[in-house]
Design an enzyme around this catalytic site. Structure first.
Site, mmCIF file in Angstrom:
data_model
loop_
_atom_site.group_PDB
_atom_site.id
_atom_site.type_symbol
_atom_site.label_atom_id
_atom_site.label_comp_id
_atom_site.label_asym_id
_atom_site.label_seq_id
_atom_site.Cartn_x
_atom_site.Cartn_y
_atom_site.Cartn_z
ATOM 1 N N ASP A 30 -8.400 10.403 13.399
ATOM 2 C CA ASP A 30 -7.052 10.180 12.848
ATOM 3 C C ASP A 30 -6.115 11.206 13.464
ATOM 4 O OD1 ASP A 30 -6.083 8.497 10.095
ATOM 5 O OD2 ASP A 30 -4.735 10.076 10.824
ATOM 6 N N GLU A 151 -10.120 -7.994 8.642
ATOM 7 C CA GLU A 151 -10.797 -7.395 7.496
ATOM 8 C C GLU A 151 -10.410 -8.129 6.217
ATOM 9 O OE1 GLU A 151 -13.242 -5.132 7.561
ATOM 10 O OE2 GLU A 151 -13.164 -6.131 5.630
ATOM 11 N N LYS A 207 -6.670 -14.352 9.163
ATOM 12 C CA LYS A 207 -6.407 -13.242 8.247
ATOM 13 C C LYS A 207 -5.085 -13.443 7.487
ATOM 14 C CE LYS A 207 -5.944 -9.318 6.299
ATOM 15 N NZ LYS A 207 -6.787 -8.506 5.483
ATOM 16 N N LEU A 253 -6.728 -17.604 -9.665
ATOM 17 C CA LEU A 253 -5.873 -18.525 -10.431
ATOM 18 C C LEU A 253 -5.346 -17.834 -11.691
ATOM 19 C CD1 LEU A 253 -7.888 -21.898 -10.338
ATOM 20 C CD2 LEU A 253 -5.901 -21.272 -8.961
ATOM 21 N N GLY A 260 0.649 -7.416 -6.298
ATOM 22 C CA GLY A 260 1.214 -6.267 -5.600
ATOM 23 C C GLY A 260 0.259 -5.841 -4.510
ATOM 24 N N CYS A 263 -1.105 -5.501 0.817
ATOM 25 C CA CYS A 263 -1.485 -6.601 1.722
ATOM 26 C C CYS A 263 -0.720 -7.902 1.473
ATOM 27 C CB CYS A 263 -2.978 -6.854 1.597
ATOM 28 S SG CYS A 263 -3.904 -5.356 1.919
HETATM 29 C C1 UGA Z 1 -6.317 -8.560 -0.551
HETATM 30 C C2 UGA Z 1 -7.340 -9.651 -0.222
HETATM 31 O O1 UGA Z 1 -7.929 -10.151 -1.416
HETATM 32 C C3 UGA Z 1 -8.429 -9.110 0.698
HETATM 33 O O2 UGA Z 1 -9.314 -10.157 1.071
HETATM 34 C C4 UGA Z 1 -7.772 -8.529 1.954
HETATM 35 O O3 UGA Z 1 -8.728 -7.929 2.809
HETATM 36 C C5 UGA Z 1 -6.774 -7.460 1.555
HETATM 37 O O4 UGA Z 1 -5.790 -8.036 0.667
HETATM 38 C C6 UGA Z 1 -6.113 -6.967 2.813
HETATM 39 O O5 UGA Z 1 -5.420 -7.742 3.464
HETATM 40 O O6 UGA Z 1 -6.395 -5.838 3.223
HETATM 41 P P1 UGA Z 1 -6.245 -6.474 -2.249
HETATM 42 O O7 UGA Z 1 -4.798 -6.356 -1.862
HETATM 43 O O8 UGA Z 1 -7.103 -5.261 -2.251
HETATM 44 O O9 UGA Z 1 -6.992 -7.535 -1.278
HETATM 45 O O10 UGA Z 1 -6.271 -7.043 -3.727
HETATM 46 P P2 UGA Z 1 -6.616 -8.423 -4.462
HETATM 47 O O11 UGA Z 1 -7.823 -8.233 -5.269
HETATM 48 O O12 UGA Z 1 -6.594 -9.548 -3.521
HETATM 49 O O13 UGA Z 1 -5.375 -8.526 -5.444
HETATM 50 C C7 UGA Z 1 -4.038 -8.631 -4.956
HETATM 51 C C8 UGA Z 1 -3.060 -8.777 -6.083
HETATM 52 O O14 UGA Z 1 -3.147 -10.076 -6.657
HETATM 53 C C9 UGA Z 1 -3.252 -7.797 -7.239
HETATM 54 O O15 UGA Z 1 -1.995 -7.310 -7.649
HETATM 55 C C10 UGA Z 1 -3.887 -8.639 -8.317
HETATM 56 O O16 UGA Z 1 -3.618 -8.178 -9.604
HETATM 57 C C11 UGA Z 1 -3.231 -9.992 -8.057
HETATM 58 N N1 UGA Z 1 -4.004 -11.144 -8.572
HETATM 59 C C12 UGA Z 1 -5.218 -11.432 -8.046
HETATM 60 C C13 UGA Z 1 -3.449 -11.950 -9.536
HETATM 61 O O17 UGA Z 1 -2.327 -11.731 -10.030
HETATM 62 N N2 UGA Z 1 -4.170 -13.046 -9.963
HETATM 63 C C14 UGA Z 1 -5.388 -13.357 -9.466
HETATM 64 O O18 UGA Z 1 -5.976 -14.390 -9.905
HETATM 65 C C15 UGA Z 1 -5.936 -12.514 -8.489
#
Ligand code: UGA
Length: 435
Positions: A30, A151, A207, A253, A260, A263
């Protein structure tokens, strides 16, 4: 295999550690010297369940080390992962300067064949430009392959997602690169997980499109939740019923406070910007973003149905990060709520198992925003409790005690943790989302 990973942020750190844990020798690089010094001592810049222990073990067993020497980073390994940041620019497109400066560094120090694997989330056709930059900067002319290996890790479950992914996507345009990638991922392939080889452009697009699709599902459910409230349906039942259709499936769902993180919001905008560059206006992506923003703001309106005048009222918030099991507050819906509450003169007491410090500095130690060490302490004398992330530890608390500690029995459950009929039977004024 010997691997160098450029970028010791969230993805880079998880990738370095997991590949080391599979028996490879990994060098993490890094540009941030302080970060590297801390990592050498086992101090991590992020919170991720299980990661610290894994980093410490792999350092101890000499499979994982860190450096801020770029020349060593390039020369030590023939396999180089790119895990540097691609933050959004003002117009929503991805900032690629860190990716390209890393490509130049690789070119400058190249001492033989290099397989460069892009893991950073980038717009389609970036791998091609990475290769050009490496070749243009090579002092010593050698072969280089650039592949796209996006990823899909989720924060909070990153190690499990790495070791047990739904799929591994690899975009290649050379047989040599394909063979090396197969060797690298053999331990994962042995678990029966599909490894899909595609063109480089398809891999890059998979992605962005995957994150955009998941965000679309969430916004669709959030929009539907408003109709549920008007007509007496329950969004959880609706989601369950929809999810039982194999073509739809049950995940992502859940209606709530809006998505938030670093990503979904960024990738959605970046994909929309790429479409625009190619003369395509994405009505769907624009609407997904718009619905998400209004969902975050709708929480305050809902709270006002419980506490109409927020001035000088005490409001408790449980959960501050954008989701449970992380201290990441980027684009967290709690930030929108807290800003509104502070503007309206409310006093906030908040609890989050790991994200309080980040919120505290985000709001510059605001005097009306205080933090407590337990969920119970946070609700003391409060006029309402708002639940913003669904940490498991909030699920089975003593509701009778909560009712006594609150000044008024108002709960806004923005993640639908509780059953409305049960909690209302205990005498709470309860609001969920779409129920
Ligand atoms: C997301 C993707 O799920 C990963 O596959 C991907 O690798 C990652 O982005 C990335 O691009 O690096 P992440 O941002 O860690 O992962 O979190 P998630 O678990 O996907 O949740 C994202 C947001 O959606 C959270 O705020 C969560 O509360 C919200 N969410 C998720 C909902 O409001 N409802 C749901 O049913 C699921």
């Amino acid at each position: 295999m010997k691997i160098t990973v450029f970028g010791a942020g969230y993805v880079g750190l998880v990738i370095s550690t997991c590949f080391a844990d599979l028996g490879n020798t990994v060098l993490g690089y890094d540009i941030d010297k302080e970060k590297i010094e801390n990592l050498q001592k086992g101090i991590l810049p992020i919170y991720e369940p299980g990661l610290k222990e894994l980093v410490e073990r792999n350092i101890r067993e000499n499979r994982l080390s860190f450096t801020s020497d770029e020349k060593k980073a390039v020369r030590d390994s023939d396999i180089i992962f790119l895990c540097v940041g691609t933050p959004p620019r003002a117009d929503g497109s991805a900032e690629l300067k860190y990716i390209f400066s890393t490509a130049e560094t690789i070119g400058k120090h190249t001492n033989g064949y290099k397989l460069v694997i892009d893991k950073s989330t980038v717009p389609v056709n970036t791998a091609r430009q990475i290769k050009e930059k490496i070749l243009q900067n090579q002092a010593q002319k050698t072969d280089v392959d650039v592949v796209s290996n996006p990823e899909f890790l989720r924060e909070g479950q990153a190690i499990r997602d790495f070791m047990n992914p739904d799929r591994v996507i690899i975009g290649v345009d050379s047989e040599k690169a394909k063979q090396l990638m197969m060797q690298l991922y053999r331990p994962i392939e042995r678990t029966g997980k599909p490894i899909l080889f595609t063109t480089i452009q398809s891999a890059e697009l998979i992605k962005h499109a995957s994150n955009a699709m998941l965000a679309t599902r969430i916004s669709f459910m959030n929009e539907l939740s408003h109709l549920c409230e008007k007509v007496g349906a329950d969004i959880k039942e609706v989601a369950k019923g929809m999810g039982l259709d194999n073509r739809i499936g049950p995940r992502f769902l859940q209606a709530g406070a809006g998505y938030g993180g670093s990503c979904f919001p960024k990738d959605l905008q970046s994909l929309a910007a790429t479409m625009k560059e190619h003369g395509i206006q994405s009505k769907i992506l624009d609407a997904v973003h718009e619905v998400n923003e209004s969902q975050k703001h709708s929480i305050i309106q809902k709270l006002k149905t419980l506490v109409p005048d927020l001035k000088d009222k005490k409001i408790a918030i449980w959960g501050l990060a954008f989701k449970p099991k992380t201290d990441d507050i980027r684009e967290a819906p709690s930030i929108v709520l807290i800003s509104h509450l502070l503007n309206e003169g409310a006093k906030i007491t908040a609890f989050d198992p790991v994200a309080s410090e980040n919120i505290k500095s985000h709001f510059n130690n605001h005097t009306s925003l205080e933090f407590r060490n337990t969920p119970y302490e946070a609700i003391k004398d409060c006029h309402a409790l708002v639940i913003m992330t669904e940490w498991d530890e909030f699920r089975a608390l003593d509701l009778q005690a909560i009712k006594t500690i609150l000044a008024e029995p108002n709960i806004l459950d923005a993640r639908n943790l509780y059953e409305p009929s049960e909690i209302r039977a205990l005498g709470f004024n309860y609001k969920g989302i779409g129920r």
